[in-house]
Design an enzyme around this catalytic site. Structure first.
Site, PDB file in Angstrom:
ATOM      1  N   ASN A 157      10.815   0.060  -9.606  1.00 46.16           N
ATOM      2  CA  ASN A 157      10.208  -1.248  -9.847  1.00 46.16           C
ATOM      3  C   ASN A 157       9.388  -1.556  -8.617  1.00 46.16           C
ATOM      4  OD1 ASN A 157       9.382  -3.821 -10.183  1.00 46.16           O
ATOM      5  ND2 ASN A 157      11.413  -4.700 -10.527  1.00 46.16           N
ATOM      6  N   SER A 207      -4.127  -1.345   0.106  1.00 47.77           N
ATOM      7  CA  SER A 207      -3.075  -2.170   0.727  1.00 47.77           C
ATOM      8  C   SER A 207      -3.629  -3.568   0.943  1.00 47.77           C
ATOM      9  CB  SER A 207      -2.687  -1.591   2.092  1.00 47.77           C
ATOM     10  OG  SER A 207      -1.964  -2.557   2.840  1.00 47.77           O
ATOM     11  N   ASP A 244      -7.615   1.586   3.859  1.00 47.24           N
ATOM     12  CA  ASP A 244      -8.387   1.099   5.008  1.00 47.24           C
ATOM     13  C   ASP A 244      -9.878   1.025   4.713  1.00 47.24           C
ATOM     14  OD1 ASP A 244      -5.987   1.104   6.253  1.00 47.24           O
ATOM     15  OD2 ASP A 244      -6.329   2.903   7.446  1.00 47.24           O
ATOM     16  N   HIS A 298      -5.504  -5.811   6.456  1.00 46.29           N
ATOM     17  CA  HIS A 298      -6.477  -5.067   5.662  1.00 46.29           C
ATOM     18  C   HIS A 298      -7.665  -5.933   5.222  1.00 46.29           C
ATOM     19  CE1 HIS A 298      -4.250  -1.227   5.462  1.00 46.29           C
ATOM     20  NE2 HIS A 298      -3.318  -2.034   5.901  1.00 46.29           N
ATOM     21  N   GLY A 314       0.831  -1.199   0.000  1.00 45.54           N
ATOM     22  CA  GLY A 314       0.000   0.000   0.000  1.00 45.54           C
ATOM     23  C   GLY A 314       0.866   1.251   0.000  1.00 45.54           C
ATOM     24  N   SER A 315       2.006   1.161   0.669  1.00 46.34           N
ATOM     25  CA  SER A 315       2.924   2.303   0.692  1.00 46.34           C
ATOM     26  C   SER A 315       3.464   2.569  -0.709  1.00 46.34           C
ATOM     27  CB  SER A 315       4.090   2.036   1.651  1.00 46.34           C
ATOM     28  OG  SER A 315       3.594   1.740   2.930  1.00 46.34           O
TER      29      SER A 315
HETATM   30  C1  LIG Z   1      -4.243   4.428   5.423  1.00 41.56           C
HETATM   31  C2  LIG Z   1      -3.061   3.586   5.073  1.00 41.56           C
HETATM   32  N1  LIG Z   1      -2.310   3.930   4.013  1.00 41.56           N
HETATM   33  C3  LIG Z   1      -1.233   3.211   3.630  1.00 41.56           C
HETATM   34  C4  LIG Z   1      -0.859   2.076   4.317  1.00 41.56           C
HETATM   35  C5  LIG Z   1       0.368   1.323   3.884  1.00 41.56           C
HETATM   36  O1  LIG Z   1       0.076   0.032   3.417  1.00 41.56           O
HETATM   37  P1  LIG Z   1       1.219  -1.109   3.446  1.00 41.56           P
HETATM   38  O2  LIG Z   1       1.360  -1.546   4.855  1.00 41.56           O
HETATM   39  O3  LIG Z   1       0.668  -2.189   2.553  1.00 41.56           O
HETATM   40  O4  LIG Z   1       2.447  -0.514   2.901  1.00 41.56           O
HETATM   41  C6  LIG Z   1      -1.597   1.674   5.426  1.00 41.56           C
HETATM   42  C7  LIG Z   1      -1.168   0.480   6.168  1.00 41.56           C
HETATM   43  O5  LIG Z   1      -1.757  -0.002   7.086  1.00 41.56           O
HETATM   44  C8  LIG Z   1      -2.730   2.446   5.827  1.00 41.56           C
HETATM   45  O6  LIG Z   1      -3.464   2.113   6.889  1.00 41.56           O
END
Ligand SMILES: Cc1ncc(COP(=O)(O)O)c(C=O)c1O
Length: 443
Positions: free
Chosen positions: A287, A214, A189, A219, A81-82
């Protein structure tokens, strides 16, 4: 040996070893967890046996399946998600967007009550996050502060649907359209949440210019690690794919050659005429791709997603109903109007003046094996990562962040994930009640 023999054994193994043990009082109640069966394991083993490894048949199946679920034409799987958030913001810096693109020093409006990697990409892409306060008990942006955050350098608004509750998309979208800004929805979320626009319900994440997901285990559905970026805009999609895949100009997938039939006859930049299009770069990219193993798990999870979302809603409603009698002590969460949330968690705020300590309540719940969580960073500006950042230059604060700080000091949340049974919810309800009476008797 036939693959099916192996998959039959995997099914058997999963039923014997993975079928979750019944919860009994005293067992831990996590705020989230993976919910899966033999289908996920078989898909994963199937993808492993194919040993294609990088994006392949399951990635295609997943991208088109998620697109159908969200009712959006363009969907790109990434490795978290990041990464999805990074890609979303990075795509808005593309020169292909001309004067609308985010340039170094341009501003992006967001909130400080955020997950860190909603804010981080703004800074990583050279832009300036502009923070405004949130609204209680919605835990999303206070839309009355939007106009005050606007400046000649504002290029985008980037917000998460906090804990699955949709922010006021109508107002935020209108603000963005009026001022020619991009709107990015961090939908990590809130997968499955819906929002009503002119009488029609659309999935959250598909109303702004770009949405992100994510698939980390906590999730709404999981791939272990994974994420997605989606858009209706073909140009943004092209940029997203290019940046995800090393910055390539060519749209062929990995292992595919000459889909357009013009691999060797183009003229790009000052490269020699006919330079291999597979190695032409229209962006300085990354990537961020996921593997087909991740997508294989996702493809099985996607089939269960509508059921997961329903269970989350039911669990949230049950907690809301059963904790109603504690309203004198807690501010209970409320649903944003025009929305059908897809809950990530159940937020509780200890009311001021009750003499009750949030920290004591959390300690009581954790001692009784009920996992609690803070609203992510609380106030991101208060973290060590902001120590070297200069207010007014590296970031701007556009309103008092009083409510953000209140949530950081008085709030916490518990889970509603689909693996929670009624017995588990009842245990949580009981312990939350006890934590209040305990707090009283100790005074
Ligand atoms: C609102 C939100 N954005 C982004 C992320 C990042 O996702 P990831 O952990 O898959 O990198 C999260 C992770 O919990 C999140 O709650």
């Amino acid at each position: 040996m036939e693959k099916q023999q192996i998959l039959d054994m995997v099914t058997q193994y999963c039923k014997e070893r993975h079928t979750s043990r019944e919860w009994k009082p005293g067992d831990r109640i996590n705020y989230a967890g993976r919910v899966y069966d033999e289908e996920e394991l078989c898909n994963l083993v199937d993808a492993s046996l194919d040993f294609w490894l990088t994006a392949g048949k399951y990635t295609e199946e997943f991208e088109s399946g998620l697109g159908k679920y969200l009712d959006i034409p363009y969907c790109s799987v990434v490795n978290s998600g990041s990464s999805a958030n990074l890609l979303a913001i990075a795509s808005l810096t593309s020169p292909l967007l001309k004067e609308k693109r985010i340039l170094p020093g341009d501003e992006v409006i967001t909130v400080a009550a955020a997950f860190p990697t909603t804010v981080a990409p703004i800074v990583q892409c050279g832009a300036v996050p502009v923070f405004v306060d949130i609204d209680i008990p919605y835990y999303n942006i206070d839309i009355s502060l939007l106009e005050g955050a606007l400046s000649p350098r504002t290029k985008a608004v980037f917000l998460a649907h906090s804990l699955g509750n949709v922010f006021d998309l109508k107002t935020v979208k209108e603000f963005c359209v009026q001022h020619g800004l991009f709107l990015v929805e961090d939908n990590c979320d809130a997968l499955g949440a819906e929002y009503e626009v002119n009488g029609v319900y659309q999935k959250a994440g598909t109303i702004g210019d770009i949405g992100t997901s994510s698939f980390y285990p906590a999730h709404h559905m999981t791939m272990g690690e994974g994420g997605a970026v989606y858009t209706r805009n073909p140009l943004l999609h092209r940029i997203i794919r290019s940046l995800r895949d090393w910055g390539r100009d060519c749209v062929c997938s990995g292992g595919q050659d000459n889909r357009c039939g013009h691999r060797f006859d183009g003229q790009y930049g000052t490269l020699p005429q006919g330079y291999d299009h597979k190695y032409v770069y229209s962006h300085l990219g990354y990537n961020l791709k996921a593997t087909d193993l991740q997508a294989a798990i996702g493809a099985a999870q996607l089939k269960k997603l509508p059921g997961f979302v329903e269970r989350r809603r039911e669990n949230w409603c049950y907690l809301r109903e059963q904790l109603r009698d504690l309203e004198e002590y807690f501010i209970l969460p409320e649903i944003t109007s025009h929305s059908v949330p897809s809950w990530f968690g159940f937020m509780l705020m200890v009311r001021e003046g009750t003499g009750i300590s949030r920290d004591e309540i959390i300690a009581y719940l954790e001692k009784h094996e009920i996992q609690t969580r803070a609203l992510f960073a609380g106030n991101i500006i208060r973290h060590p990562c902001f120590e070297t950042m200069e207010e007014g230059k590296d970031y701007r604060i556009c309103s008092s962040l009083e409510k953000t700080d209140k949530v950081m000091n008085r709030g916490f949340w518990v889970g509603v994930y689909p693996g929670m049974t009624k017995e588990m919810l009842d245990e949580m309800i009981l312990r939350i009640h006890e934590s209040i009476s305990g707090s009283h008797t100790s005074r």
